[in-house]
Enzyme design. Structure first.
Site, PDB file in Angstrom:
ATOM      1  N   SER A 123       0.836  -1.203   0.000  1.00 54.89           N
ATOM      2  CA  SER A 123       0.000   0.000   0.000  1.00 54.89           C
ATOM      3  C   SER A 123       0.868   1.250   0.000  1.00 54.89           C
ATOM      4  O   SER A 123       1.976   1.258   0.560  1.00 54.89           O
ATOM      5  CB  SER A 123      -0.852  -0.028   1.266  1.00 54.89           C
ATOM      6  OG  SER A 123      -1.422   1.241   1.488  1.00 54.89           O
ATOM      7  N   TYR A 148      -2.039  -0.709  10.989  1.00 51.44           N
ATOM      8  CA  TYR A 148      -2.238  -1.289   9.646  1.00 51.44           C
ATOM      9  C   TYR A 148      -1.044  -0.949   8.755  1.00 51.44           C
ATOM     10  O   TYR A 148      -0.455  -1.825   8.113  1.00 51.44           O
ATOM     11  CB  TYR A 148      -3.543  -0.770   9.019  1.00 51.44           C
ATOM     12  CG  TYR A 148      -3.633  -1.093   7.543  1.00 51.44           C
ATOM     13  CD1 TYR A 148      -3.828  -2.400   7.111  1.00 51.44           C
ATOM     14  CD2 TYR A 148      -3.488  -0.094   6.576  1.00 51.44           C
ATOM     15  CE1 TYR A 148      -3.872  -2.712   5.747  1.00 51.44           C
ATOM     16  CE2 TYR A 148      -3.536  -0.395   5.219  1.00 51.44           C
ATOM     17  CZ  TYR A 148      -3.728  -1.706   4.814  1.00 51.44           C
ATOM     18  OH  TYR A 148      -3.762  -2.002   3.474  1.00 51.44           O
ATOM     19  N   LYS A 152       1.870  -3.491   6.983  1.00 54.52           N
ATOM     20  CA  LYS A 152       2.209  -3.593   5.561  1.00 54.52           C
ATOM     21  C   LYS A 152       3.706  -3.373   5.352  1.00 54.52           C
ATOM     22  O   LYS A 152       4.352  -4.056   4.578  1.00 54.52           O
ATOM     23  CB  LYS A 152       1.396  -2.572   4.748  1.00 54.52           C
ATOM     24  CG  LYS A 152      -0.049  -2.953   4.590  1.00 54.52           C
ATOM     25  CD  LYS A 152      -0.202  -4.065   3.551  1.00 54.52           C
ATOM     26  CE  LYS A 152      -1.486  -4.831   3.731  1.00 54.52           C
ATOM     27  NZ  LYS A 152      -1.615  -6.008   2.881  1.00 54.52           N
TER      28      LYS A 152
END
Ligand code: NAD
Ligand code: UDP
Length: 342
Positions: A123, A148, A152
């Site tokens: 991302s 989050y 990643k």
């Protein structure tokens, strides 16, 4: 055969369809914690053939070993993960366990089975708050603002180390910008189980009066109209990018990073105006304070993907919004009971 983890989810289902349409055999592994196998029924209808499906968890090494032994898997697309930023703040361990440990377990099982080709859903969040726009792959990795984002970035580090440890690995880290839209048939789209966090799914529910008003999180950013700017990208373009990355990895081992975005940013107000045109009515909105952890702006330099993969986005914002709106009208409750018959 391609193993697609998380293949029943929003982006995964579009990638499964693209793989089937391009002649690949596909095995989906998904625990359905945030999706429904109905998406795969729709994929089957669109592709004219069925992907294999196993309901199970990517964190289970015994299950992965069984799958690699039972099916002729030669590459993996790894979508399985949790993606809700706010939830990650409340439940960080669940996020690290799924997004980081899940990736570690998958890489271990792949190495054991001697399957070394992996396409990973990363991302743009790994760039944090970048100083310069557009963001190219050589930009410094930032400090993600939530668990989050950290998960990643950590998964990327895991894969980079793994690739450096053995030259047989071919890993593509695909850094998505903001995927939106739906399949033009109206059969596949994003089906959030709870109140959506992201702009477009929220706006779609406001348009159907399932939510009262769009809350614009901040109109005092240092952007031309004061609202946040993002690089929105059609999910069908994104799915095609995965196929092109897979083709490239088959020829070029090692680890590679590619931004998948359009290279153009739109503000919240610009998206809102374009959406109102598509729907043909104005939306109720209210301006609220900035959302914690949000950045002012973020858009990609997608030239590396164009040069190395031959990929570029083809579908513009209007197409993204029209396709998303068609999906929402035909499936007001996602893949649930009131969804269109399949
Ligand atoms: P999604 O929630 O629709 O899909 C994820 C899928 O993974 C779901 O079907 C879910 O049931 C499955 N899953 C979750 N945990 C699992 C586990 N432990 N074992 C097996 N399956 C599991 O999300 P999406 O939007 O399709 O995102 C796919 C991937 O892309 C995610 O890794 C996400 O972090 C990444 N990503 C998404 C976006 C975005 O805006 N949608 C942006 C950048 C990156
Ligand atoms: N946004 C908003 N209202 C919402 C959801 C999002 O104003 O209900 C804004 C958000 O502040 C950001 C942009 O829309 O500027 C995109 O947000 P999204 O959550 O979709 O993507 P991300 O912030 O993760 O890039």
């Amino acid at each position: 055969m391609i193993l697609v983890t998380g293949g029943a989810g929003y982006i995964g289902a579009h990638a499964v369809l693209a793989l089937l349409q391009n002649g690949h055999e596909v095995l989906v592994l998904d625990n359905l914690c945030n999706s429904s196998s109905a998406s795969l029924e729709r994929v089957t209808r669109l592709a004219g053939r069925r992907p294999q499906f196993v309901m199970g968890d990517v964190r289970s090494r015994p299950l992965l070993d069984k799958l690699f032994a039972a099916y002729p898997i030669d590459a993996v697309m790894h979508f399985a993960g949790l993606k809700a930023v706010g939830e990650s703040v409340r439940e960080p361990l669940r996020y690290f366990e799924t997004n980081v440990s899940g990736s570690v377990t998958l890489c271990q099982a792949m190495a054991h089975a001697e399957v070394f080709t992996l396409v990973f859903s990363s991302s743009a969040t790994v760039y944090g708050e970048s100083e310069t726009m557009p963001i190219s792959e050589s930009a410094a990795l930032g400090l993600p603002t939530n668990p989050y984002g950290h998960s990643k970035l950590m998964a990327e580090h895991v894969m980079r180390s793994v690739a450096h440890s053995d030259p047989r690995w071919a890993i593509g880290l695909l850094r998505y910008f903001n995927p939106i839209g739906a399949h033009p048939s109206g059969l596949l789209g994003e089906a959030p189980k709870n109140i959506p966090n992201n702009l477009l799914p929220y706006l779609l529910q406001v348009a159907l009066k399932q939510l009262p008003a769009l809350r614009i999180y901040g109109d005092d950013y240092p952007t031309p109209d004061g609202t946040g700017i993002r690089d929105y990208l059609h999910v069908v373009d994104l799915a095609e990018g995965h196929l092109m990355a897979l083709n490239r990895l088959r020829k070029q081992p090692g680890i590679s990073t590619w931004n998948l975005g359009t290279g153009r940013g739109y503000s919240v107000l610009e998206v809102l105006k374009a959406f109102e045109k598509v729907v043909g009515k104005t939306m109720p909105v209210c301006v609220e304070p900035r959302r914690s952890g949000d950045i002012a702006q973020c858009w990609s330099d997608p030239s590396k993907a164009r040069e190395e993969l031959g990929w570029e986005s083809k579908r513009d914002l209007n197409c993204m919004l029209e396709d998303a709106w068609r999906w929402q009208c035909l499936n007001p409750n996602g893949y649930g009971a009131d969804a269109m018959a399949v």
